[in-house]
Design an enzyme around this catalytic site. Structure first.
Site, short mmCIF file in Angstrom:
data_model
loop_
_atom_site.label_atom_id
_atom_site.label_comp_id
_atom_site.label_asym_id
_atom_site.label_seq_id
_atom_site.Cartn_x
_atom_site.Cartn_y
_atom_site.Cartn_z
CG ASP A 160 -1.89 1.07 1.34
OD1 ASP A 160 -2.86 1.04 0.59
OD2 ASP A 160 -1.70 2.00 2.17
CD GLU B 227 13.61 -15.44 -5.97
OE1 GLU B 227 13.02 -15.61 -7.04
OE2 GLU B 227 14.62 -14.73 -5.84
C1 NOJ Z 1 -4.46 3.05 -0.72
C2 NOJ Z 1 -5.63 2.18 -0.42
O1 NOJ Z 1 -6.02 1.50 -1.59
C3 NOJ Z 1 -6.72 3.08 0.11
O2 NOJ Z 1 -7.95 2.41 0.22
C4 NOJ Z 1 -6.26 3.64 1.44
O3 NOJ Z 1 -7.21 4.58 1.89
C5 NOJ Z 1 -4.90 4.35 1.31
N1 NOJ Z 1 -3.96 3.62 0.51
C6 NOJ Z 1 -4.28 4.53 2.68
O4 NOJ Z 1 -3.89 3.28 3.20
#
Ligand code: NOJ
Length: 483
Positions: A192, A248
């Protein structure tokens, strides 16, 4: 990370994104869960996907519905238990489906014990706010911690303080997290907000934006150029710490940057999403530009939808949605499908009152499995209302020749035959066409029939009922085998 002789599984994989709370409820509380997801794995196997990605399954107070984590090595009780996750991994494995988890390294929940036990693991300042940085969802990116009086950084909601990846203990803690899940048999992670991992050490002010950012941004956030708060500093050493721990295993970056800025991330990650493609205008020229830029990057993960953005069926409209699916699944490299997009689900009305403070409820309505009032998602009251299960559901489309669901399945099977690389082909106005080895793909994204490029034998069309040789109907996409 791979040898040419042995291409990694993820290179051309089709990955299906499960948003667990909206996929399948097993206990009637209106919220999807892991047991529910297990009960629907046959749908994924029938589609023929290679892997699934589970959006966050960790304990979370829910300020960002799972993206605010309080424990990175546990399962949220409302979703199930660690044993359920183990079962999901083994049941998926039995069907030849790999499992990716969501890893959220750039921030935690403010309720994570680390925030109190290790305040030095977070980006913070004694006096504040120390600069003009803006949070993604609006407002200043700094808040004052009422308990300590210190200012902490939050790139997203104030409930999501940013970790400081310059701190060795943070890297070690995430290495432990990664190893924990790999030991349980998962195959990798969607990582993320990777562009937020490392910020300017001096916390310099961001300058005002002098030109538009190539990807959509919330209005307030778009007023500044995120020169120091995003994609700044020593990204490489943070990413190589992740890579060392992952070995990996697959690392797929959610790097919300234009394609041209993905390279330094892809030195360490296996794939990065093609956000310029996701946000391209739903017409031939815009898509061609995005495809040409992204296909020059080694390690692109094609994607048209996820839990953060309007669904492709809403953006492209009913007529063009099948052609969009055809393009997504015939580009070279990995492709990601967000749950519900395979049946052409559209954006819904969201919650009343809204649940997500950033306005993303419309993209998170429950999966529609059958025509019953709850779409077969729950025996209780769904946390977000079903949209239109009677008009659009898996059971009906599985049986219906020419449905967008069957199209997805046929494309997933056919894409394995396509040759390497991609070559753009000149075609009539509003037609997007490209060659993949001995196959030619063409899609008419306009509103009138157009002459089709010479495609040889047409192996697949999005419009079997009205296909005419040599022509592409409005919204029709085809895959042909050049003799
Ligand atoms: C990207 C995620 O897809 C989203 O849903 C989230 O609010 C933000 N990152 C923060 O984690």
């Amino acid at each position: 990370m791979t040898t040419p002789a042995e291409p990694a599984w993820w290179r051309d994989a089709v990955v299906y994104q499960i948003y667990p709370r909206s996929f399948q409820d097993s206990d009637g509380n209106g919220l999807g869960d892991l047991d529910g997801a297990i009960s629907r794995l046959d749908h994924l196997a029938w589609l023929g996907v290679d892997a699934l990605w589970l959006s966050p399954i960790y304990p979370s107070p829910g300020a960002d519905l799972g993206y605010d984590v309080t424990d990175h090595t546990a399962v949220a009780p409302e979703l199930g238990t660690l044993e359920d996750l183990d079962r999901l991994v083994s049941e998926a494995g039995a069907r030849g489906i790999r499992v990716l988890l969501d890893l959220i390294p750039s921030h935690t929940s403010i309720e994570h014990p680390w925030f109190r036990e290790h305040p030095d693991w977070y980006v913070s300042a004694d006096e504040g706010p120390p600069n003009n940085w803006v949070a993604s969802f609006g407002g200043p990116a700094w808040s004052r911690d009422v308990r300590t009086g210190r200012w902490y950084l939050h790139s997203f909601f104030p409930e999501q303080p940013d970790l400081d990846w310059h701190v060795p203990e943070v890297r070690e803690a995430f290495a432990d997290v990664i190893r924990f899940w790999l030991d349980r048999g998962v195959d990798g992670f969607r990582v993320d907000a990777v562009e937020r991992l490392v910020k300017d050490l001096e916390l310099r002010d961001d300058p005002p934006a002098s030109e538009p950012f190539p990807l959509p941004l919330p209005r307030e956030y778009a007023r500044v150029e995120h020169r120091h708060s995003v994609d700044a500093g020593d990204v490489a050493s943070a990413l190589s710490a992740l890579r060392r721990a992952a070995g990996e295993a697959a690392l797929i970056g959610e790097v919300y940057l234009p394609t041209a800025r993905l390279h330094r991330y892809l030195e360490h990650l296996d794939l990065a999403f093609a956000f310029e493609f996701l946000h391209a205008p739903p017409e031939a020229t815009g898509l061609a530009v995005a495809i040409s830029a992204a296909s020059a990057v080694d390690g692109i993960a094609w994607v048209l939808g996820n839990h953060d953005f309007p669904r492709p069926a809403s953006r492209f409209g009913e007529t063009l949605a099948p052609a969009a699916a055809l393009i997504l699944l015939t580009l070279p490299g990995a492709a990601f499908i967000y749950q519900g997009d395979e049946i052409g689900m559209r954006d819904g009305p969201g919650g009343r009152p809204p649940i997500d403070r950033a306005g993303r409820d419309p993209f998170r309505h429950p999966m529609q499995w059958d025509a019953s009032p709850t779409g077969g998602f729950t025996s209780g009251h769904a946390w977000l209302p079903p949209i239109d299960p009677k008009q659009r559901n898996v059971a009906d489309q599985r049986d219906r020749q020419g449905s967008i669901l069957r199209l997805h399945r046929e494309l997933i099977a056919l894409r394995r035959e396509l040759g390497p690389g991609i070559e753009a082909i000149e075609a009539s106005e509003e037609v997007l066409a490209y060659r993949r080895g001995a196959h030619l793909i063409a899609a008419n994204l306009g509103t009138r029939s157009r002459p089709a490029p010479d495609q040889g034998e047409v192996l697949l069309t999005t419009s079997p009922a009205r296909h005419r040789r040599g022509l592409l109907g409005a919204g029709e996409g085809t895959v042909g085998a050049i003799a």
